[in-house]
Design a protein around this motif. Structure first.
Motif, PDB file in Angstrom:
ATOM      1  N   GLY A   1       0.787  -1.229   0.000  1.00 17.51           N
ATOM      2  CA  GLY A   1       0.000   0.000   0.000  1.00 17.51           C
ATOM      3  C   GLY A   1       0.815   1.273   0.000  1.00 17.51           C
ATOM      4  N   ASP A   2       2.130   1.178   0.250  1.00 19.33           N
ATOM      5  CA  ASP A   2       2.975   2.372   0.204  1.00 19.33           C
ATOM      6  C   ASP A   2       3.048   2.897  -1.228  1.00 19.33           C
ATOM      7  N   PHE A   3       3.124   4.214  -1.386  1.00 20.75           N
ATOM      8  CA  PHE A   3       3.159   4.793  -2.727  1.00 20.75           C
ATOM      9  C   PHE A   3       4.057   6.016  -2.776  1.00 20.75           C
ATOM     10  N   ARG A   4       4.491   6.334  -4.009  1.00 25.01           N
ATOM     11  CA  ARG A   4       5.160   7.598  -4.328  1.00 25.01           C
ATOM     12  C   ARG A   4       4.499   8.165  -5.571  1.00 25.01           C
ATOM     13  N   THR A   5       4.463   9.486  -5.686  1.00 32.06           N
ATOM     14  CA  THR A   5       3.888  10.121  -6.870  1.00 32.06           C
ATOM     15  C   THR A   5       4.907  11.042  -7.529  1.00 32.06           C
ATOM     16  N   THR A   6       4.682  11.310  -8.808  1.00 35.08           N
ATOM     17  CA  THR A   6       5.531  12.231  -9.558  1.00 35.08           C
ATOM     18  C   THR A   6       4.764  12.693 -10.777  1.00 35.08           C
ATOM     19  N   ARG A   7       5.420  13.500 -11.607  1.00 31.61           N
ATOM     20  CA  ARG A   7       4.898  13.867 -12.919  1.00 31.61           C
ATOM     21  C   ARG A   7       5.918  13.479 -13.977  1.00 31.61           C
ATOM     22  N   ILE A   8       5.440  12.850 -15.030  1.00 30.54           N
ATOM     23  CA  ILE A   8       6.272  12.520 -16.173  1.00 30.54           C
ATOM     24  C   ILE A   8       5.584  13.088 -17.402  1.00 30.54           C
ATOM     25  N   ALA A   9       6.269  13.968 -18.126  1.00 32.46           N
ATOM     26  CA  ALA A   9       5.686  14.634 -19.294  1.00 32.46           C
ATOM     27  C   ALA A   9       4.342  15.266 -18.941  1.00 32.46           C
ATOM     28  N   ASP A  10       4.280  15.873 -17.760  1.00 34.34           N
ATOM     29  CA  ASP A  10       3.097  16.563 -17.239  1.00 34.34           C
ATOM     30  C   ASP A  10       1.918  15.621 -16.979  1.00 34.34           C
ATOM     31  N   ILE A  11       2.178  14.325 -16.896  1.00 37.44           N
ATOM     32  CA  ILE A  11       1.167  13.341 -16.520  1.00 37.44           C
ATOM     33  C   ILE A  11       1.433  12.918 -15.077  1.00 37.44           C
ATOM     34  N   ARG A  12       0.407  12.979 -14.238  1.00 35.90           N
ATOM     35  CA  ARG A  12       0.579  12.529 -12.858  1.00 35.90           C
ATOM     36  C   ARG A  12       0.697  11.009 -12.835  1.00 35.90           C
ATOM     37  N   VAL A  13       1.728  10.507 -12.144  1.00 40.21           N
ATOM     38  CA  VAL A  13       2.027   9.074 -12.087  1.00 40.21           C
ATOM     39  C   VAL A  13       2.171   8.667 -10.635  1.00 40.21           C
TER      40      VAL A  13
ATOM     41  N   ASP B   1       1.775  -5.585  -3.008  1.00 42.08           N
ATOM     42  CA  ASP B   1       1.600  -6.779  -2.175  1.00 42.08           C
ATOM     43  C   ASP B   1       2.716  -6.971  -1.148  1.00 42.08           C
ATOM     44  N   GLY B   2       3.491  -5.936  -0.896  1.00 39.07           N
ATOM     45  CA  GLY B   2       4.612  -6.059   0.027  1.00 39.07           C
ATOM     46  C   GLY B   2       5.919  -6.386  -0.659  1.00 39.07           C
ATOM     47  N   LYS B   3       5.878  -6.776  -1.939  1.00 42.95           N
ATOM     48  CA  LYS B   3       7.088  -7.149  -2.669  1.00 42.95           C
ATOM     49  C   LYS B   3       7.181  -6.492  -4.041  1.00 42.95           C
TER      50      LYS B   3
END
Length: 360
Positions: free
Chosen positions: A54-66, A72-74
């Protein structure tokens, strides 16, 4: 050299050069997003930043939110961060209903645990094929033991993202770093090689940094990375703007997110080994931050440098030709890395960096 008038200064050079419009033109910036960033593999974050389900990171690539998610833990999966998910914060933990999400993006974990993502729905290369050997010089050091991020900060700079690439590619700006002049300028330093690889990448061969020559610093040979001789410094510079520095006891990565022709977000990460003792980790943090932290000996000087360059390249300034004509047998001040990068940029953009107006 005789005095030069305006006509002489704007005359086409007889050596390799690029045009400064590539750092400021809005049309070129939009084409870069579409032609380059939407198609290449992007080192988005590190797997240690999302260890649990469930852990996540976000960013933007070519102005698209990713968004990249530990599903699943792995295993890590990446998605376009649209209304199906719609997470706006940079990181966290969330309970996911994957049945409601759209088809995932291509995602791989490679080269020391980096999470790589591409928006290309049909990539023609894997990450290893894309990096094509550029990481070989440090592979045994970053892949032998599990690493983890111990430092993160970001900077938003009023400059073009390619100027950050340039400051990592050309090494004559090292003369503005007092620390580097004191601890490294010797025959071994000047003999380092800029080694080009396919796809616009370069790595820089190592030499021994004499940390003890700087007042208040000590030798750092007692704490290195696996299979790395003491006090060595290797660098991997990936097209179109990602950098990896392994310097003795500390490892750093830079990821750029272009925000406009004159603005870039740079994310800096420092890494240690997961097996570090508390004492070793504190030493690594001290060593990393004394050079590359926000108040370190080098990083702020690089940022000031590219900010100043960005000011001189802005829209409304007169275009000028930037020379890349130094040939010094591929050694540290040879501009082979710059020529190699901008030749690759031209392939993706369909225009030569020396005459970018043709793309308009």
């Amino acid at each position: 050299m005789p005095p030069r008038n305006h006509k002489a200064w704007t005359k086409t050079p007889k050596v390799e050069y690029i045009n400064s419009l590539i750092y400021s033109d809005e049309n070129l910036f939009e084409q870069e997003q579409e032609n380059i960033f939407s198609k290449v593999w992007v080192p988005m974050c590190h797997i240690s930043e999302m260890r649990n389900k469930g852990d996540f990171r976000t960013t933007r690539i070519a102005d698209i939110r990713v968004i990249a998610i530990n599903i699943d833990g792995k295993n890590i999966q990446a998605y376009k961060n649209t209304n199906d998910i719609d997470i706006r914060k940079p990181s966290g933990t969330y309970t996911w209903d994957f049945a409601t999400t759209e088809k995932p993006l291509h995602c791989e974990v490679k080269h020391g645990g980096m999470v790589w993502v591409t928006l290309d729905p049909n990539p023609t290369m894997s990450v290893e094929e894309w990096t094509c050997g550029a990481f070989d010089c440090i592979a045994d050091a970053i892949d032998t033991e599990e690493m983890e991020v111990f430092h993160y900060h970001k900077a938003v700079i009023d400059t073009n993202y390619k100027l950050w690439h340039d400051t990592n590619s050309e090494f004559y700006h090292d003369f503005m770093h007092y620390f580097n002049r004191v601890s490294g300028f010797n025959d071994e330093y000047f003999a380092r090689k800029n080694i080009p690889f396919d796809n616009g990448h370069v790595n820089v061969s190592s030499f021994t940094v004499n940390y003890e020559e700087y007042d208040g610093f000590e030798d750092r040979g007692e704490l290195s990375f696996p299979n790395l001789p003491p006090n060595q410094w290797y660098m991997v510079d990936l097209f179109p703007g990602y950098n990896f520095n392994l310097r003795g006891s500390a490892y750093r990565s830079d990821s750029v997110t272009p925000l406009g022709p004159n603005k870039v977000l740079i994310e800096f990460r420092g890494y240690g080994l997961k097996k570090d003792t508390p004492e070793e980790r504190q030493t690594r943090i001290k060593h990393h931050n004394s050079i590359w932290g926000p108040f370190g000996r080098n990083l702020h000087e690089d940022l000031i440098g590219v900010a100043g360059q960005g000011t001189t390249m802005r829209t409304g300034t007169e275009p000028r030709n930037i020379l890349h004509g130094r040939h010094e047998n591929g050694t540290i001040h040879d501009e082979v890395g710059m020529r190699h990068y901008y030749a690759e940029w031209g392939k993706w953009m369909g225009v030569e960096a020396s005459n970018p107006a043709l793309a308009a």
